[in-house]
Design a protein around this motif. Structure first.
Motif, PDB file in Angstrom:
ATOM      1  N   ASP A   1       0.984  -0.971   0.115  1.00 47.10           N
ATOM      2  CA  ASP A   1       0.207  -0.507   0.097  1.00 47.10           C
ATOM      3  C   ASP A   1       0.959   1.191  -0.074  1.00 47.10           C
ATOM      4  O   ASP A   1       2.295   1.219   0.071  1.00 47.10           O
ATOM      5  N   PRO A   2       0.330   2.752  -0.175  1.00 47.56           N
ATOM      6  CA  PRO A   2       1.199   3.747  -0.252  1.00 47.56           C
ATOM      7  C   PRO A   2       1.975   3.787   0.861  1.00 47.56           C
ATOM      8  O   PRO A   2       3.144   4.814   1.117  1.00 47.56           O
ATOM      9  N   ASP A   3       1.696   3.246   2.293  1.00 49.91           N
ATOM     10  CA  ASP A   3       2.907   3.124   2.886  1.00 49.91           C
ATOM     11  C   ASP A   3       4.040   2.582   3.237  1.00 49.91           C
ATOM     12  O   ASP A   3       4.789   2.131   4.618  1.00 49.91           O
ATOM     13  N   GLY A   4       4.205   0.985   2.224  1.00 56.32           N
ATOM     14  CA  GLY A   4       5.218   0.222   2.033  1.00 56.32           C
ATOM     15  C   GLY A   4       4.479  -1.307   3.148  1.00 56.32           C
ATOM     16  O   GLY A   4       5.220  -2.050   2.849  1.00 56.32           O
ATOM     17  N   THR A   5       3.045  -0.685   3.949  1.00 56.72           N
ATOM     18  CA  THR A   5       2.426  -2.745   3.781  1.00 56.72           C
ATOM     19  C   THR A   5       2.441  -2.985   3.111  1.00 56.72           C
ATOM     20  O   THR A   5       1.689  -3.320   2.419  1.00 56.72           O
ATOM     21  N   ILE A   6       2.926  -4.931   3.248  1.00 51.76           N
ATOM     22  CA  ILE A   6       2.627  -5.427   2.643  1.00 51.76           C
ATOM     23  C   ILE A   6       0.159  -5.991   2.554  1.00 51.76           C
ATOM     24  O   ILE A   6      -0.159  -5.848   3.526  1.00 51.76           O
ATOM     25  N   VAL A   7       0.005  -5.499   1.260  1.00 55.25           N
ATOM     26  CA  VAL A   7      -1.577  -6.028   1.296  1.00 55.25           C
ATOM     27  C   VAL A   7      -1.870  -7.302   0.308  1.00 55.25           C
ATOM     28  O   VAL A   7      -0.460  -7.899  -0.807  1.00 55.25           O
ATOM     29  N   ALA A   8      -2.785  -7.774   0.651  1.00 53.90           N
ATOM     30  CA  ALA A   8      -2.874  -9.072  -0.359  1.00 53.90           C
ATOM     31  C   ALA A   8      -3.910  -9.146  -1.529  1.00 53.90           C
ATOM     32  O   ALA A   8      -5.470  -8.743  -0.899  1.00 53.90           O
ATOM     33  N   LEU A   9      -2.981  -8.461  -2.263  1.00 54.50           N
ATOM     34  CA  LEU A   9      -4.586  -7.815  -3.942  1.00 54.50           C
ATOM     35  C   LEU A   9      -4.507  -9.732  -4.787  1.00 54.50           C
ATOM     36  O   LEU A   9      -3.878 -10.460  -4.807  1.00 54.50           O
ATOM     37  N   SER A  10      -5.941  -9.708  -5.050  1.00 50.44           N
ATOM     38  CA  SER A  10      -5.967 -10.385  -6.343  1.00 50.44           C
ATOM     39  C   SER A  10      -5.223  -9.992  -7.699  1.00 50.44           C
ATOM     40  O   SER A  10      -4.851  -8.884  -7.849  1.00 50.44           O
ATOM     41  N   ASP A  11      -5.564 -11.344  -8.047  1.00 51.34           N
ATOM     42  CA  ASP A  11      -4.732 -11.407  -9.275  1.00 51.34           C
ATOM     43  C   ASP A  11      -5.146  -9.982 -10.302  1.00 51.34           C
ATOM     44  O   ASP A  11      -4.876  -8.952 -11.008  1.00 51.34           O
ATOM     45  N   SER A  12      -6.675 -10.095 -10.206  1.00 55.12           N
ATOM     46  CA  SER A  12      -7.398  -8.757 -10.679  1.00 55.12           C
ATOM     47  C   SER A  12      -7.077  -7.239 -10.362  1.00 55.12           C
ATOM     48  O   SER A  12      -7.601  -6.649 -11.679  1.00 55.12           O
ATOM     49  N   GLU A  13      -6.550  -7.524  -9.549  1.00 59.18           N
ATOM     50  CA  GLU A  13      -6.353  -6.071  -8.523  1.00 59.18           C
ATOM     51  C   GLU A  13      -5.406  -5.664  -8.823  1.00 59.18           C
ATOM     52  O   GLU A  13      -4.937  -4.601  -8.880  1.00 59.18           O
ATOM     53  N   GLU A  14      -4.889  -6.542  -9.138  1.00 57.50           N
ATOM     54  CA  GLU A  14      -2.980  -5.693  -9.509  1.00 57.50           C
ATOM     55  C   GLU A  14      -2.783  -5.775 -11.171  1.00 57.50           C
ATOM     56  O   GLU A  14      -2.313  -5.248 -11.439  1.00 57.50           O
ATOM     57  N   LEU A  15      -3.733  -6.957 -11.631  1.00 59.41           N
ATOM     58  CA  LEU A  15      -3.600  -6.047 -13.116  1.00 59.41           C
ATOM     59  C   LEU A  15      -4.129  -5.140 -13.736  1.00 59.41           C
ATOM     60  O   LEU A  15      -3.798  -4.248 -13.973  1.00 59.41           O
ATOM     61  N   ALA A  16      -5.527  -4.139 -12.455  1.00 60.59           N
ATOM     62  CA  ALA A  16      -6.341  -3.519 -12.704  1.00 60.59           C
ATOM     63  C   ALA A  16      -5.034  -1.953 -12.367  1.00 60.59           C
ATOM     64  O   ALA A  16      -5.093  -1.593 -13.644  1.00 60.59           O
ATOM     65  N   ILE A  17      -4.044  -2.424 -11.488  1.00 61.02           N
ATOM     66  CA  ILE A  17      -3.078  -1.228 -11.128  1.00 61.02           C
ATOM     67  C   ILE A  17      -2.361  -1.280 -12.713  1.00 61.02           C
ATOM     68  O   ILE A  17      -1.978  -0.320 -13.039  1.00 61.02           O
TER      69      ILE A  17
END
Length: 292
Positions: A266-282
Motif C-alpha cells: 500500500d502507499p505506506d509500504g505495508t504488504i497487502v493481499a491483492l487478488s490477481d484482478s486487482e493487481e492487473l487493474a493497477i
C-alpha cells in the motif's frame, strides 16, 4: 572487558556462520547427487535451495549436468550482498569463476569482506546497470565470449538489458519475469535508465517483463525456453545448439507459472493481499511497451 567479551562473542558468531555454510553446501552436494536419475526435462523436480532464493540451485545443477559448458564462468547482477544468489553454489561447490554486479556500494563492500572473495575467483562490481553500460562493465572485468551462465534480476529493465548484452554468450540464462502480465501478453516496462522498482510505483508490482516477451527476445538471441521455477518468477533458457534432444523447448503457455508470493504494497509500504484482478487493474493503468 566489554570490548574483549564483544570480540569473543563476534568470533563465536562467525564460527557458527561458517559451520552453517559448510552444512548448507554439504546438503547441496547430497541433493545434487540425488538428481542423477531425474529426466532432464523435469527441471522443477530438480529444485533445491542452498544459496538461491527459491529452487534455482537445483535447477541449475540439473541443467548444467546435461549441457556442455566450455568455460565455467558466470555473470550475475542484482545480487545484493550475495548471501542469497543463483551462482554462489557454483562458485563454492564447483569452483566456477565469475562477476557479480550490484548498485549498492554497501552490498559490494560486504561481498569483498566475505571470505569467498579471497577463497575463489570472484569479482564484485558496484554499478547501476543500464543497457548502455552493461557490456563495458562485463568486459572491463575480463569476461568476454562463451560463458556458462548469465543470471539477470534487475526488477526493472531486465528485457532491455538482456537485449543489449552481446559481449558474452552464455550456455544457460536465468531471467526474472513478472507473472502478473500473464502467459499471453508480450510486454515490458518502458526503458528508463534510472528505473527503480520501489519508486516507479508505490504498489511494488510494476517492473520487468512478461514471460512471453522474454521468450521471444531469447529466441531471437539463439535460446530455447525450457521452463520456470515453481515460485513463478524465474525462467530458464538454454543455448539452442547446446540443448539436449530430450530437453524439450516449451512455448510460454506450456511453461508459465503464476507466482503466489505477496509483493503488493500500500502507499505506506505495508504488504497487502491483492487478488490477481486487482493487481492487473493497477498495472493496466501504467505505461507498458508491446514487444514481439
Amino acid at each position: 572487558m566489554f570490548f574483549s567479551a564483544l570480540k569473543s562473542f563476534t568470533g563465536r558468531l562467525r564460527s557458527i556462520e561458517d559451520r552453517n555454510k559448510k552444512i548448507q553446501e554439504a546438503l547441496g552436494r547430497i541433493e545434487t547427487r540425488q538428481l542423477q536419475d531425474l529426466p532432464v526435462r523435469d527441471i522443477q523436480g530438480a529444485e533445491f535451495r542452498t544459496y538461491s532464493q527459491w529452487g534455482e540451485d537445483g535447477i541449475l545443477q540439473h541443467l548444467l549436468r546435461h549441457i556442455a559448458v566450455s568455460r565455467k564462468v558466470f555473470v550475475e547482477f542484482g545480487v545484493e550482498n550475495y548471501t542469497e544468489s543463483n551462482t554462489r553454489f557454483l562458485l563454492t561447490n564447483h569452483n566456477w569463476a565469475g562477476l557479480v554486479i550490484d548498485g549498492s556500494a554497501k552490498h559490494v563492500d560486504y561481498i569483498k569482506s566475505d571470505d569467498i572473495y579471497w577463497r575463489f575467483n570472484l569479482k564484485a562490481e558496484n554499478s547501476f546497470i543500464t543497457k548502455d553500460n552493461i557490456n563495458s562493465l562485463i568486459r572491463r572485468n575480463g569476461i568476454e565470449g562463451p560463458i556458462g551462465l548469465l543470471s539477470v534480476d534487475l526488477d526493472g529493465n531486465d528485457y532491455w538489458v538482456w537485449e543489449a548484452i552481446d559481449v558474452v554468450t552464455p550456455s544457460v540464462v536465468v531471467l526474472e519475469y513478472n507473472s502478473r502480465f500473464g502467459p499471453e501478453r508480450s510486454v515490458t516496462v518502458p526503458y528508463d535508465p534510472s528505473f527503480v522498482r520501489t519508486t516507479a510505483h508505490p504498489s511494488n508490482i510494476y517492473y520487468g517483463a512478461s514471460l512471453t516477451a522474454l521468450c521471444s527476445l531469447s529466441k531471437r538471441k539463439g535460446y530455447s525456453f525450457v521452463g520456470c521455477n515453481t515460485a513463478g518468477n524465474n525462467a530458464f533458457f538454454v543455448r539452442s545448439e547446446l540443448k539436449p534432444p530430450n530437453l524439450r523447448e516449451l512455448i510460454p503457455m506450456e511453461g508459465f507459472v503464476r507466482s503466489q508470493f505477496r509483493e503488493s504494497r500500500d502507499p505506506d509500504g505495508t504488504i497487502v493481499a491483492l487478488s490477481d484482478s486487482e493487481e492487473l487493474a493497477i498495472i493496466d493503468q501504467l505505461p507498458l511497451v508491446e514487444v514481439s
